[in-house]
Design an enzyme around this catalytic site. Structure first.
Site, PDB file in Angstrom:
ATOM      1  N   CYS A  34       7.228   9.276  28.176  1.00 19.02           N
ATOM      2  CA  CYS A  34       7.001   9.201  26.740  1.00 19.02           C
ATOM      3  C   CYS A  34       8.307   9.334  25.969  1.00 19.02           C
ATOM      4  O   CYS A  34       9.352   9.686  26.521  1.00 19.02           O
ATOM      5  CB  CYS A  34       6.069  10.331  26.276  1.00 19.02           C
ATOM      6  SG  CYS A  34       4.449  10.352  27.048  1.00 19.02           S
ATOM      7  N   ASP A 448      37.257  22.473  15.053  1.00 15.74           N
ATOM      8  CA  ASP A 448      37.342  23.281  13.835  1.00 15.74           C
ATOM      9  C   ASP A 448      38.033  24.608  14.127  1.00 15.74           C
ATOM     10  O   ASP A 448      37.788  25.256  15.157  1.00 15.74           O
ATOM     11  CB  ASP A 448      35.933  23.532  13.290  1.00 15.74           C
ATOM     12  CG  ASP A 448      35.927  24.395  12.060  1.00 15.74           C
ATOM     13  OD1 ASP A 448      36.224  23.877  10.981  1.00 15.74           O
ATOM     14  OD2 ASP A 448      35.649  25.612  12.198  1.00 15.74           O
TER      15      ASP A 448
END
Length: 486
Positions: A34, A448
């Protein structure tokens, strides 16, 4: 491409459409595979295996689900883009109600015919786009009728009906009543020259003080202002060729699980756009329980760092926020605020407000693109280096031409690739904008400075490996790292 089973199962349980097509799940108990958005009951984790493509799932012996139809998945499946087109169209209609265009205009912008859009939209939502849009407009009108005393004519115009007759007709057909029936309990008339307040709901909990602190640290003086309990800002929205400028104030009402949005009378004609932007800015569509289930045990140095109710701050004006991000490359947050304030003061439009902290609207994309002198000559005296000035101009041109779409509902992967092609847009800038301008929950700016400090001692490879365990909510994990440093 390697998949983390725990992260994939978390995304499967959340049924978050943003991960549709990124992986497929094989269910051993049924023998089918699925999409992560399948509405069938979520299988047990021990029965699930995850694959990067439908072909890989079938090679493992699974057959496709007849309910969610893996062949319609977007992204990595690459078999059929119809579902993606329908969802994108719905997001665009939800955000602005197509107040500046028509269904045909939207189809043209998606690169398809109006007939094809109607076919794929009906297949996905069970109704054609015009009927879906009418429902959204009716619900928006119902809110204005219930929470405000705007004249019926203005409600009809604000929500895209065009006339009171059309509004009355649809209310009688859909709701079995007249619009004025929602006004029977209104005791006092609202002065149209006074500010108006509306409500936006959210799913609790909500870490309001943390969210307010984050916005306060990055607020552009003159454009944004944060006090002990409110977020305030100036607003400039172009609608049908007219620019509406004013101010808004956003407060938290935890007892009712709502945000209280007050706006100036000058913004009444774009109320729905204002509310949509506020909802995105404060991440009010967030599912906090799903995120807490994954990050609740997140630890740094033996200390838990995740705060329940954490929200991913979006943005109200994508270009404004992106400009501040470009300015913030390799300098402090405070320095970036100062540069953004100078740009707003010199290139923005002055605005009178009842608040000392609000005095100007940030320059628009059109304003930057209309500059006759080289942008580095204008921004250089303000302290902006030439390379970053040219990056801002390149971004403005790309947004004006529609090459880059910084808005909810845009495809993060596609927009990130396009942003990376702009001069001066490195990995940190692209990942940060994916977090805040696109609302992508799984961005991770590992370069960062704050992230590096919080994960001190780890190499880039080790940081990425650690963050994989936080997927698919790495944007929220990044916020947790920043908050931990503070």
């Amino acid at each position: 491409m390697l998949l983390d089973a725990t992260a994939c199962y978390t995304a499967l349980r959340a049924r978050d459409s943003r991960f549709d097509g990124c992986f497929f799940v094989g269910v051993a108990s049924t023998g089918i595979y699925c999409r992560p958005v399948c509405r069938a009951r979520t299988p047990k984790a021990e029965n699930c295996s995850f694959y990067v493509s439908a072909a890989a799932a079938e090679a493992a012996g699974f057959r496709p689900c007849l309910r969610c139809r893996p062949e319609l998945a977007p992204g990595l499946a690459r078999v059929d883009a119809e579902r993606r087109l329908a969802r994108l169209a719905a997001l665009r209609m939800e955000s602005d109600g197509l107040s500046d265009g028509t269904i045909s205009d939207m189809a043209d912008s998606l690169g398809i015919t109006g007939r094809h859009l109607r076919r794929v939209f009906t297949g996905e939502y069970g109704v054609p786009p015009v009927a879906w849009l009418q429902t959204q407009r009716l619900l928006a009108a119902k809110q204005l009728l219930t929470e405000t005393t705007l004249p019926i004519m203005q409600v009809a115009m604000n929500t895209g009906f065009g006339s009171v007759r059309r509004l009355n007709s649809l209310f009688r057909t859909r709701y079995g009543c007249n619009p004025t029936d929602f006004r029977k309990n209104v005791e006092a008339r609202h002065d149209p020259a006074e500010p108006m307040t509306l409500l936006l709901g959210y799913r609790p909990p909500l870490a309001w003080e943390t969210l307010l602190k984050f916005l306060n640290e990055r607020a552009i003086p003159g454009v944004e202002y944060v006090d002990a309990s409110r977020y305030l800002r100036t607003v400039s929205i172009t609608h049908k060729g007219a620019t509406h400028r004013g101010w808004i104030s956003v407060s938290h009402r935890p007892a009712r699980n709502v945000m209280e949005v007050t706006l100036s009378p000058s913004l009444y004609k774009v109320i729905n756009r204002v509310l949509a932007r506020v909802r995105f800015l404060f991440d009010l569509n967030c599912m906090p329980d799903d995120i807490a289930e994954k990050l609740g045990t997140m630890q740094i140095g033996g200390e838990r760092v995740f705060e329940p109710g954490l929200r991913l701050p979006g943005c109200f004006d994508p270009f404004e926020m992106a400009t501040r991000v470009v300015l913030g490359q390799q300098i402090t947050v405070r320095a970036a605020r100062t540069l953004a304030m100078r740009i707003a003061t010199h290139l923005g439009e002055p605005l009178e407000t009842p608040f000392r902290g609000l005095s100007v609207t940030f320059p628009t994309v059109e304003r930057i693109c209309s500059l006759e002198r080289p942008i580095e000559d204008l921004l250089g005296p303000l302290g902006v280096v030439g390379a970053r000035a040219r990056s801002i101009r390149a971004l403005a041109e790309a947004m004006r031409q529609g090459i880059i779409r910084l808005e909810p509902g845009a495809d993060p992967e596609r927009e990130m690739v396009r942003m990376a092609a702009l001069p001066g847009f490195g990995p940190w800038t692209v990942q940060y904008l994916a977090m805040r301008a696109l609302g992508w929950p799984d961005a991770f700016p590992h370069t960062d400075y704050g992230v590096k400090r919080a994960l001190m001692g780890l190499s880039s490879k080790e940081m990425l490996a650690l963050a994989q365990g936080w997927s698919p909510w790495r944007s929220y994990a990044t916020l947790s790292l920043w908050n931990h440093l503070a």
